[in-house]
Design an enzyme around this catalytic site. Structure first.
Site, PDB file in Angstrom:
ATOM      1  N   CYS A 814       0.744  -1.249   0.025  1.00  0.00           N
ATOM      2  CA  CYS A 814      -0.051   0.210   0.051  1.00  0.00           C
ATOM      3  C   CYS A 814       0.710   1.189   0.033  1.00  0.00           C
ATOM      4  CB  CYS A 814      -1.090   0.069   1.152  1.00  0.00           C
ATOM      5  SG  CYS A 814      -0.066  -0.225   2.886  1.00  0.00           S
ATOM      6  N   HIS A 900      -2.410   0.449   7.215  1.00  0.00           N
ATOM      7  CA  HIS A 900      -2.726   0.996   5.771  1.00  0.00           C
ATOM      8  C   HIS A 900      -2.192   2.146   5.633  1.00  0.00           C
ATOM      9  CE1 HIS A 900      -4.345   0.581   1.885  1.00  0.00           C
ATOM     10  NE2 HIS A 900      -5.040   1.566   2.155  1.00  0.00           N
ATOM     11  N   GLY A1048      26.850  20.377 -24.202  1.00  0.00           N
ATOM     12  CA  GLY A1048      26.352  21.149 -23.318  1.00  0.00           C
ATOM     13  C   GLY A1048      27.552  21.202 -22.110  1.00  0.00           C
ATOM     14  N   PHE A1049      27.104  22.294 -21.289  1.00  0.00           N
ATOM     15  CA  PHE A1049      28.052  22.360 -20.189  1.00  0.00           C
ATOM     16  C   PHE A1049      28.146  21.270 -19.323  1.00  0.00           C
ATOM     17  CE2 PHE A1049      28.892  24.971 -16.124  1.00  0.00           C
ATOM     18  CZ  PHE A1049      30.191  25.675 -16.646  1.00  0.00           C
ATOM     19  N   ALA A1050      29.163  21.515 -18.243  1.00  0.00           N
ATOM     20  CA  ALA A1050      29.513  20.174 -17.334  1.00  0.00           C
ATOM     21  C   ALA A1050      28.171  19.963 -16.695  1.00  0.00           C
ATOM     22  CB  ALA A1050      30.697  20.364 -16.839  1.00  0.00           C
ATOM     23  N   CYS A1052      25.063  19.028 -17.436  1.00  0.00           N
ATOM     24  CA  CYS A1052      23.660  19.294 -17.719  1.00  0.00           C
ATOM     25  C   CYS A1052      23.046  18.334 -18.141  1.00  0.00           C
ATOM     26  CB  CYS A1052      23.941  20.199 -19.280  1.00  0.00           C
ATOM     27  SG  CYS A1052      24.464  19.333 -20.638  1.00  0.00           S
ATOM     28  N   GLY A1053      23.497  17.015 -18.153  1.00  0.00           N
ATOM     29  CA  GLY A1053      22.613  15.766 -18.198  1.00  0.00           C
ATOM     30  C   GLY A1053      22.797  15.378 -19.636  1.00  0.00           C
ATOM     31  N   LYS A1054      24.127  15.287 -20.146  1.00  0.00           N
ATOM     32  CA  LYS A1054      24.209  14.626 -21.514  1.00  0.00           C
ATOM     33  C   LYS A1054      24.147  13.265 -21.591  1.00  0.00           C
ATOM     34  CE  LYS A1054      28.252  16.839 -21.964  1.00  0.00           C
ATOM     35  NZ  LYS A1054      28.189  17.649 -20.721  1.00  0.00           N
TER      36      LYS A1054
END
Length: 1949
Positions: A814, A900, A1048-1050, A1052-1054
């Protein structure tokens, strides 16, 4: 059979190898001689065809007879004889049986360690030895690895061999600490090697922890090669401590029906009747394996046989057992447990059990109890248990001594037996003295003091006893007969005595009968003889002699019969083993003589007269009495005497044995009943089916049990605790026992486990329990995952698993359903997240998930969850979380036990401990999710997908690549509803020139690592590169490939969206290329690639040999130019390329100058047309770093900047150069270069190491280093090391943080301006479209976005503090303000700094004028400012010295040595000129002998050692410069190199590891520093007279440059242990420094010494400020009787280079010394000069802190070279001693070449430290050097002035008593005795008193004056001479008050 041998035959020499025996006999028909092992003799027996003589058992061979095939394998440690011809030997007439000395040696417990050592020693060539050693190592490596894995515990020194003898393969290389490692090792052997092999049938384990049970299952499964047979775990919870140890689960009514049970360390708590009850309660039980922890010797005494392993004491009916001296590990058990060692079988009604002792390991015994009695089982037998090698001394003649007090070591007893008989004049104390040398050995700690005393008395009293053995030549038969008669004299004399007695008794009676009878026949041995007639007529003649007138008066029985019938006969009767002459008689005498087996006499019917009978018996007793007298008075026969002598003095080896007998008892219940209504096992949902068990023989059918007691009775004795963690012994009512069944794991590895079931209900499923996983130590959740948690929700403890758990999805879900409904994350993903965070034990519960799981989910997905339960409201998660929602908890309603969780559910009041797990109703449909907020974090499912093309947007595509399935999938992909940051899919064609350039450089070895690899590793790549080079010349045609570039910049999520894209079905055939192995590991971890799929991620060179349709290149700009083209050329199957990178972070630069790769266009220019957008945001960087770069961030962490000296995080140390990275890595630190960290992400602060190479780092690489961490940046070591250029990013970031800190402290100051990366890197960003918001859409068509406003900064000061350091460190790291330049501290208020440099002092200086000041009028001008500005501090309270009690030691016994006579021969006849050197046309003068007194020896005794005196030797200083000084090449300052910084950093951490303290700085104490200044001024100014200071005024000359020193030589006579009898030696140079340095840096060194003395651990001894008596006391408490290690060095002072300066700077920064002092110290060390030229930064004797810095450097080298841990270490300057030889540090071989210092380790059992031999008995002055000083003083007449000092040195060892002889090498004993002789001859009576042991006599006048009750002689020796004379003459009352309390100022060491 084949035999390898070398022999000589009748022909030429034959050197045979592996010849059959028949061929050997054919080649040597005349016979040959060969030595072989005994087992080969039957194969070489002589035969008729080959008359081979009997063969000896050893091979004769020669090393000169080459070649041979290792014939020495058949010999045993004998040197090879010369090669000679062997002639056949005739067979001996009677071959003697082999003696014990000629039999082959038998080894037990494996092959002998030296059996093949002669064979290895025979190999002189190193290559041959390496070949042999490789096979040895290959054979040893698996066993050693297995042993270290199974037994990783650090064992005491002598226990590994003892465990090996017991069959436990433990090693001495263990590293893990444990409260009782020996018991733990034995327990591990019992479980994983002893029990695991015996579980061949389904088994149940009782009384064992869950973790141990899981490991036991794995071991058994590996051994049986199938599923584990350990199915059930039965843990009754009988005490409160059991509830903490075992899992609390219900127990069924009946026991599991397995045929085997295993009872772990609990048998001693159960009686045989209870075990009988267990067998009755479990009718299927056939065998019970139980472990018993019981000292078997407890039955004979209270002293253990193995005191270092255990100790015990008995109290009433209980035995208190203490494990390995650890009181916390003690427990109590019944004393009646010994009956398990004395019982062979148990009979309880119809039940018969057999008890067998399988094995015994010291106090741990393995017991097997089986049902039934076997046919060959003996009802009574004897067992032997482990015991020391001992003998049992006899009892004294007058009384009995307990057996335990008569057991002594056999070796000592035998050695003492020989010793007392070998001493010419045995004194009463000699046996005790011999025993004293043995009793302190560790191997004899089991012997009681009473036994030692009994042994000494026994040896002393039996010393005169000798055996009565003699050896006679027996040259004649007569001598043989006489010798036989002498040996048998006692039995012969006894026989003759009885014969004479019987004959004497029979003669009177015979004479009486012969008067009336005649002898007619004599029967002897069955032969009848007729006697002579004279004998027949003898009675008639007698009758005639009787007058007739007397006949009527004779008695009737004496009258002759009427007829003369012969009735007398003599006969022999044959008995079983002897023949006796019998004379039959009648009456009582007949009965008596028959019992005695003596001759009997037959008489006529007439009875003889009673007087004659009495007369005969009386005559017969005479020889009997005489024989009895001789029997009791004379000695036994020689054989008996020798037997009694042997039994008394040669005692047999004693063994601890027990006689076992059957036992009958009544069965009693095994376990107590938990309650009146026991809980039955509850049925749970079924589990997935497990693999079936392997076929096994079915267990025997259960017998029909007779009525037996219930399983759970009402009471039970004490429960069974564990020796490893013993519970209290008291019994208590039990809680519910727990049966923990173990199911099969979810996956199916090679070792699978069956799914067990409960016995009570076989068809009922049980609770799933996953297989055990390795766990980390338990820590708070908030430490494992730092953050600001609401309501302390992260304070619970968690054991984080090292691998993800594989627990199936729970039925009570639950909580997961509620969180999934709130966030939109699938509940399966939420469960997978919990499996990565929690161990399996925290994921399986009957009550469902709890709030701990909710906190973990809230942290992972950034939630703030409000939990409502009635009136209680709790918040879980992070306070800074961006998303929040509410969950309600419904408590259980009785009889339900499960609550619950739900969204917006009704509430009821309950407690704060919430759990829930009821099956949740299914929430589905649009209404269920539309009304709930959704989070933007976490993985999202792919379906349903958004439309392929957003409305209003048409992608620009190429015809073929852009319309491929890969292109469509990439454009269609969404992550969190966001597309990839691309506009289109580009078509890319290979640029052949770029590929050709790179492959040519690879082939030539100019780029890449292929050329530097070993030949075996590059065999696969070199042919490939050569083939690619050929392909580049003639390339095949191939179409363009699709390409997308995410830039992209360091942070940035590449990488993350691409990783999710690769998880889709379209991109399943992929491979990833990374520039470094660091990135490769991150990609593998992110993609969860293990096993066969791990090839998909590889570095760029190995990736050229792999194939896949999708190519992903990460950090493409870090790869060589043209790599993309070469990769496409190497793999024609590539259809789609994804490249990731940041053009701002720099590009690849070849390191080889011959490389032509730099001629190509850079990758950032070549790939710029393929960049659609540049993502200028970051998800990684904290706000402080992101704001500095002007980049938006989604990371809510504030971040910080600090200057720290300790890397407490998991992130590596970033360094500027490869050489420093290699040096730090070799030192045990994780270090990589700035550039190599590109692409990596670290959650902890990143540590950036600064040195001079940091100035050369470009801003591109600096950007890489600054953008690695999620939480902050740590620079190290200090701000002064930052690059000097203000535009450098490191310096700019530091200045930005400083200004930001000042602005937050004072808002009126301007806010600092961040760096504009678009302008800083405009060359790389030109022509690119920049995105500044991650929430973009392709509808915009890629239009340029405006800059976002900077996110507001936090105003609190805590943002600059690191949050990831553990709380157990003593202080926080050095933060930003600690390293502020002093010229900048004026502009920033102190209140704005995170830490004060100088804390506010609590000292009230207003009253300083009350204290007198020193008059500084006579002080030089340069000293006035510092002297006048500092007020003196109050004196510290002196601590009372500890009370010293004289030890109860034995007086030292010295052998008689004439010291003066020894002095005459001490110096050999040597020409002094041969010891000098010729330097610059002059002879040195270190051994002057002209006009020197030589009253003692033929030459002056000063010649024993060099004399250094510059006035007498003009060559002394100049000749010593080459060895004592090191000069710089120029006047330029010494430059601290990167190697110096790396080595100094390593040495600093080694030094802190030696002190067991944190390397982090400690707060500065200004009060203590001021007191150090005052103390230094007192030593330099106040304590000296004005005349002295004025005479040395030139040292304060302002014109004297402070970096200039004056070098001069030290005047001394080098009389020490290492300088005796040596030739010319270089003098010790001293440096005269400016007073400015002494007054400024002197207090700094004193301050550091005080801090070090506070932190110094007990196992570390620094001799500074210690007396020799304190040295001796420390050695007694810490040193052990082992081989010591002394680390000597070559040119210690001269070999300290820049790393020593860096180390000293690190030490000063740790003490928070103000930076100007550190700068001054470094400046002086790097700019030092002398009158001979500029010097290197070597150690100069005379600089402040010379001793302390030398000691610390020596200590740091020791802890860098060796793994010392807690090993006792003594250090004093360049002198050091380690208690025992430690293991070498694995990193030392790589670090040793980097140091100029070259250690010379020496090992010896006699450790020499600072002129004293040290050991566990204490310290004693080196006797030879002391004797040399005494002899020299005796010769030159200065002995009266120096003898007091020499007596003080000698008294240190003298105070140890007789134990000092264990410290001195045997060859120096004569010098110790000579010193004693000279002192006794020439010392005054009051000085001699110091040599006495014990206290000074109670002289009332002295004690009343000193107000003491006793005065020890060592303290008496420290008094001045006047006080000693007054005390000695009983005139202490004449002393002034308190005078005797002041010790003498005379030097005593």
């Amino acid at each position: 059979m084949v035999l390898t041998l070398c022999f000589h035959s009748d022909r030429d020499h034959h050197f045979l190898s592996t010849l059959p025996l028949a061929e050997i006999r054919r080649l040597a028909p005349g016979g040959f001689s060969v030595f072989v092992p005994e087992d080969l003799l039957p194969h070489l027996s002589p035969s008729p065809s080959c008359p081979t003589p009997p063969l000896p058992r050893e091979l004769t061979w020669s090393a000169a007879c080459n070649p041979t095939n290792f014939p020495h394998l058949f010999r045993h440690h004998r040197p090879p004889p010369p090669c000679t011809r062997l002639t056949p030997r005739p067979p001996p007439p009677t071959p003697a049986p082999p003696s014990a000395s000629t039999l082959p040696r038998v080894f037990h417990g494996g092959a002998p360690p030296a059996a093949f050592q002669p064979a290895i020693d025979f190999l002189h060539n190193t290559i041959q030895k390496d070949t042999i050693a490789s096979s040895i190592i290959a054979a040893l490596n698996p066993s050693l690895t297995s042993s270290l894995t199974l037994y990783p515990y650090a064992l005491p020194p002598r226990w590994p061999s003892a465990l090996n003898q017991a069959g436990i393969p433990a090693t001495s290389y263990g590293h893990q600490s444990h409260p009782h490692p020996i018991h733990k090792t034995i327990e591990t052997h019992l479980l994983h090697e002893h029990w695991a092999n015996r579980a061949t049938l389904p088994s149940t384990v009782m009384f064992m922890k869950r973790s141990k049970f899981d490991k036991l299952r794995v071991s058994n499964a590996a051994l049986v090669k199938s599923a584990s047979n350990f199915l059930h775990l039965l843990n009754p919870i009988l005490t409160a401590r059991d509830a903490d140890r075992y899992t609390h689960l219900p127990l069924p009514d009946t026991l599991p029906s397995t045929p085997l049970y295993f009872m772990h360390h609990s048998l001693m708590y159960f009686s045989p009747s209870q075990i009988a009850g267990l067998f009755l309660a479990a009718p299927f039980l056939e065998r019970l394996y139980a472990s018993l922890v019981l000292p078997a010797e407890s039955t004979i005494g209270s002293h253990p046989f193995f005191p270092s392993l255990y100790r015990y004491r008995t109290t009433g009916e209980h035995l208190h057992y203490v494990l390995e001296g650890n009181p916390s590990s003690s427990y109590t058990q019944p004393l009646t447990a010994t009956q398990w060692l004395t019982t062979s079988s148990i009979t309880a009604g119809d039940l018969h059990l057999t008890v067998t002792v399988l094995e015994s390991w010291f106090s741990v015994h393995s017991i097997l109890i089986t049902r039934g009695v076997r046919p060959l089982e003996l009802p009574r037998d004897i067992i032997s248990l482990p015991s020391p090698d001992a003998v049992l001394l006899p009892n004294p003649s007058a009384f009995d001594i307990p057996l335990r007090s008569r057991l002594v070591p056999r070796d000592v007893c035998e050695s003492l037996f020989v010793y007392v008989r070998a001493v010419r004049t045995l004194r009463t104390t000699d046996p005790a003295g011999f025993i004293r040398t043995q009793s302190n050995k560790a191997e004899f700690d089991w012997v009681t003091a009473e036994a030692w005393d009994h042994l000494a008395q026994f040896a002393l009293l039996t010393a005169p006893v000798r055996p009565n053995t003699y050896f006679l030549p027996l040259l004649s038969p007569l001598a043989v007969v006489r010798h036989w008669l002498f040996r048998k004299q006692r039995p012969i004399f006894a026989t003759l005595t009885l014969l004479s007695a019987s004959t004497a008794a029979a003669i009177p009676i015979a004479i009486a009968r012969l008067r009336t009878h005649s002898v007619t026949q004599l029967t002897i041995l069955g032969h009848h003889f007729t006697p002579p007639k004279i004998l027949a007529r003898l009675p008639v003649a007698l009758k005639r002699l009787i007058p007739k007138r007397l006949l009527p008066h004779l008695p009737s029985h004496l009258r002759p019969p009427p007829s003369w019938s012969p009735v007398f006969t003599l006969t022999f009767s044959e008995l079983p083993k002897a023949r006796f002459l019998t004379f039959p008689i009648s009456g009582q005498t007949h009965t008596l003589l028959r019992q005695l087996h003596v001759p009997a006499i037959l008489f006529a019917p007439q009875r003889p007269s009673r007087p004659l009978i009495f007369a005969g018996l009386l005559i017969g007793t005479v020889p009997v009495l005489y024989g009895a007298y001789r029997w009791f008075v004379s000695r036994f026969d020689p054989q008996t005497v020798y037997n009694r002598y042997s039994d008394l003095l040669h005692r047999p080896t004693w063994h601890l044995t027990f006689e076992r007998e059957p036992l009958s008892c009544f069965p009693t219940p095994f376990l107590p009943h938990p309650s009146s209504h026991p809980r039955r096992a509850r049925r749970l949902p079924p589990l997935p089916p497990a693999p079936p068990l392997p076929p096994q023989p079915p267990p025997p059918p259960p017998p029909q049990p007779s009525p037996h007691p219930p399983l759970f009775p009402a009471s039970i004795p004490s429960p069974p605790p564990r020796p490893s963690s013993p519970p209290p012994p008291a019994t208590s009512p039990a809680s519910t026992p727990a049966l923990t069944p173990i199911p099969a794991p979810k996956t199916a590895p090679p070792l699978t486990f069956p799914s067990p079931t409960l016995v009570a209900e076989p068809d009922a499923p049980v609770t799933a329990r996953p297989s055990p996983l390795p766990l980390a130590p338990s820590r708070p959740f908030s430490e494992l995952y730092p953050g600001h948690y609401a309501d302390h929700s992260g304070s619970f403890f968690l054991q984080q698993p090292l691998v993800a758990s594989s627990v199936p999805y729970p039925a009570l879900d639950c909580l997961l359903v509620s969180c999934s409904a709130a966030s939109g994350i699938p509940k399966e993903d939420l469960w997978a997240t919990l499996c990565h965070i929690f161990p399996p034990s925290d994921l399986v519960s009957d009550l469902g998930l709890s709030t701990n799981h909710l906190t973990a989910l809230a942290f992972t997905y950034q939630w703030l969850v409000t939990l409502r339960s009635g009136e209680l409201v709790q918040r879980h998660g992070l306070l800074s979380a961006p998303f929040a929602f509410e969950i309600t908890h419904t408590p259980p309603v009785p009889p339900a036990t499960v609550g619950h969780f739900a969204l917006s559910a009704p509430l009821t009041p309950t407690s704060a401990c919430l759990t829930g797990g009821a099956p949740s109703p299914v929430i589905s449909g649009p209404k269920a999710s539309a009304s709930l907020p959704r989070a933007r974090f976490g993985p999202r499912p792919e379906a349903p997908r958004p439309p392929l093309t957003p409305p209003g947007f048409t992608p620009i595509t190429e015809p073929t690549p852009a319309t491929s399935p890969f292109a469509l999938a990439a454009l269609r992909f969404r992550l969190n509803r966001q597309p990839l940051p691309i506009r289109q899919v580009h078509a890319y064609s290979i640029a052949l020139p770029r590929a050709k350039n790179l492959v040519s450089n690879l082939k030539n070895g100019f780029d890449g690592l292929v050329s530097s690899l070993p030949a075996s590793d590059r065999t696969n790549l070199l042919p490939l590169i050569q083939a690619l080079d050929h392909t580049a010349d003639f390339p095949p045609a191939r179409p363009p490939v699709g390409l997308i570039h995410i830039a992209g910049f360091a942070g940035c999520g590449k990488s993350y969206p691409i990783q999710q894209l690769l998880a889709t079905q379209t991109f399943r055939h992929f491979r990833v290329v990374t520039p470094t192995t660091e990135l490769r590991h991150e990609w593998k971890r992110a993609l969860k690639l293990e096993g066969p799929s791990s090839w998909r991620v590889s570095t760029w060179e190995t990736a050229l040999a792999k194939r896949a349709s999708v190519l992903v290149i990460d950090e493409v700009y870090k790869l060589p130019r043209g790599y993309l083209d070469l990769a496409l050329l190497a793999d024609p199957t590539v259809e789609f390329v994804i490249i990731l990178g940041d053009p701002l972070q720099g590009s690849y630069n070849p390191t080889n100058p011959d490389s032509s790769n730099h001629r190509l266009i850079p990758e950032e220019d070549h790939l710029r047309p393929f960049i659609d957008f540049y993502c200028l945001w970051t998800r990684r960087l904290p706000r402080l770093v992101a704001d500095f770069f002007g980049v938006p961030t989604t990371n809510p962490t504030r971040g910080h900047l600090a200057f720290a000296s300790l890397n407490t995080t998991q992130s590596p140390l970033l360094v500027p150069s490869d050489s420093m990275a290699r040096a730090l890595t070799a030192g045990g630190h994780r270090a990589i270069t700035y550039a190599a960290s590109q692409g990596s992400t670290y959650p902890a602060p990143v540590h950036i190491f600064l040195d001079r190479n940091s100035n050369l780092v470009t801003n591109h690489v600096a950007l890489v280093a600054l953008t690695r961490s999620r939480s902050g940046v740590h620079f190290r070591p200090r701000a002064q090391d930052l690059p000097r250029h203000p535009q450098h990013l490191f310096t700019a970031f530091y200045k930005y943080a400083i200004d930001l800190l000042a602005h937050e402290a004072d808002p009126s100051k301007p806010r600092p301006t961040p760096v504009d990366v678009t302008l800083l890197f405009q060359q790389q960003l030109r022509g690119l479209t920049i995105l500044r918001d991650p929430s973009f859409s392709r509808i915009t068509g890629g239009a340029t976005h405006a800059f976002l406003a900077h996110a507001p900064l936090f105003t609190n000061l805590h943002g600059l503090r690191p949050t990831t350091f553990p709380d157990n460190l003593p202080t926080a790291p050095t933060y930003l303000a600690r390293s502020l330049p002093y010229h900048q501290t004026e502009s920033y208020p102190t209140s704005a700094l995170p830490h004060r440099v100088f804390p506010a002092s609590t000292t009230d200086w207003s009253a300083a004028d009350d204290h007198p000041r020193v008059n500084p009028t006579f002080v030089a001008e340069t000293r006035l400012p510092l002297q006048s500005e500092l007020a003196p501090t109050l004196p510290s309270q002196p601590e009372p010295s500890p009370t010293y009690h004289s030890p109860a030691t034995f007086e030292t016994v010295y052998p008689g040595v004439d010291g003066e006579a020894l002095a005459r021969t001490f110096l050999a006849a040597t020409d002094p000129l041969e010891l000098e050197i010729f330097f610059r046309n002059n002879w040195s003068n270190q051994f002057p002998f002209i006009n020197r007194p030589d009253t003692v020896a033929c030459n002056p005794l000063t010649l024993v050692a060099p004399t250094h005196n510059q006035k007498q030797d003009p060559t002394l200083l100049h000749a010593s410069l080459a060895k004592r000084l090191r000069f710089r090449d120029s006047t330029a300052p010494y430059t601290i190199t990167a190697k110096d910084q790396a080595l100094g950093y390593i040495l600093y951490h080694s030094l802190q590891r030696a002190y067991c303290r944190s390397p982090e700085p400690v707060p500065f104490d200004p009060v203590l520093f001021a007191s150090c200044i005052a103390e230094n001024d007192f030593a330099q100014l106040t304590s000296k007279t004005q005349a002295t200071i004025q005479a040395n005024a030139f040292r304060s000359d302002p014109d004297w440059r402070h970096t200039f020193v004056r070098i001069f030589s030290k005047t001394q006579h080098k009389v020490n242990e290492n300088s005796l009898f040596t030739s010319w030696k270089a003098c010790q140079t001293l440096a005269l420094m400016h007073d400015y340095l002494i007054l400024v840096l002197g207090p700094v060194k004193k301050y550091q010494r005080i801090l070090d003395s506070r932190d110094r651990p007990a196992h570390l001894y620094i001799h500074a400020g210690q007396t020799p008596h304190q040295l001796s006391e420390w050695c007694q408490n810490h040193l052990t009787p082992s081989v010591h290690l002394a680390n000597d060095y070559t040119a210690f002072d001269q070999s300290q280079h820049g790393e020593a300066v860096v180390l000293e700077a690190w030490k000063m920064r740790r003490a928070s010394i103000p930076e100007p002092f550190i700068t001054l110290h470094v400046h002086v060390k790097t700019n030092i000069e002398c009158q001979f030229g500029p010097l290197t930064c070597m150690r100069i004797t005379g600089e402040p802190g010379t001793y302390d810095d030398n000691t610390d450097y020596n200590l740091a080298i020791l802890y860098t070279q060796y793994l010392l841990h807690r090993t006792p270490v003594l250090v004093s300057g360049d002198d050091s001693l380690v208690d025992r030889v430690p293991p070498m540090n694995p990193s030392w071989p790589a670090l040793a070449p980097l140091f100029a210092l070259k250690p010379k380790p020496e090992t010896s059992p006699f450790g020499l430290f600072c002129g004293y031999f040290v050991g566990p008995a204490g310290a004693v002055r080196a006797p030879r050097a002391l004797f040399a000083k005494l002899a020299i003083a005796l010769e030159d007449g200065s002995l009266p002035e120096k003898i007091a000092s020499y007596v003080a040195e000698f008294s240190v060892g003298q105070s140890l008593g007789d134990s000092l002889w264990s410290l001195i090498p045997p060859e120096l004993v004569i010098y110790q005795s000579a010193c004693f002789d000279l002192i006794c001859r020439h010392a005054s009576p009051q000085l001699k008193l110091a040599l006495r042991l014990g206290e000074v006599p109670d002289w009332g006048s002295l004690l009343s004056q000193l107000k003491l009750r006793f005065l020890t002689r060592p303290l008496f020796a420290l008094l001045d001479a006047h006080t000693r004379v007054m005390v000695r003459t009983h005139k202490a009352h004449l002393l002034p008050s308190g005078h005797a309390l002041h010790p003498s100022t005379e030097p005593f060491y």
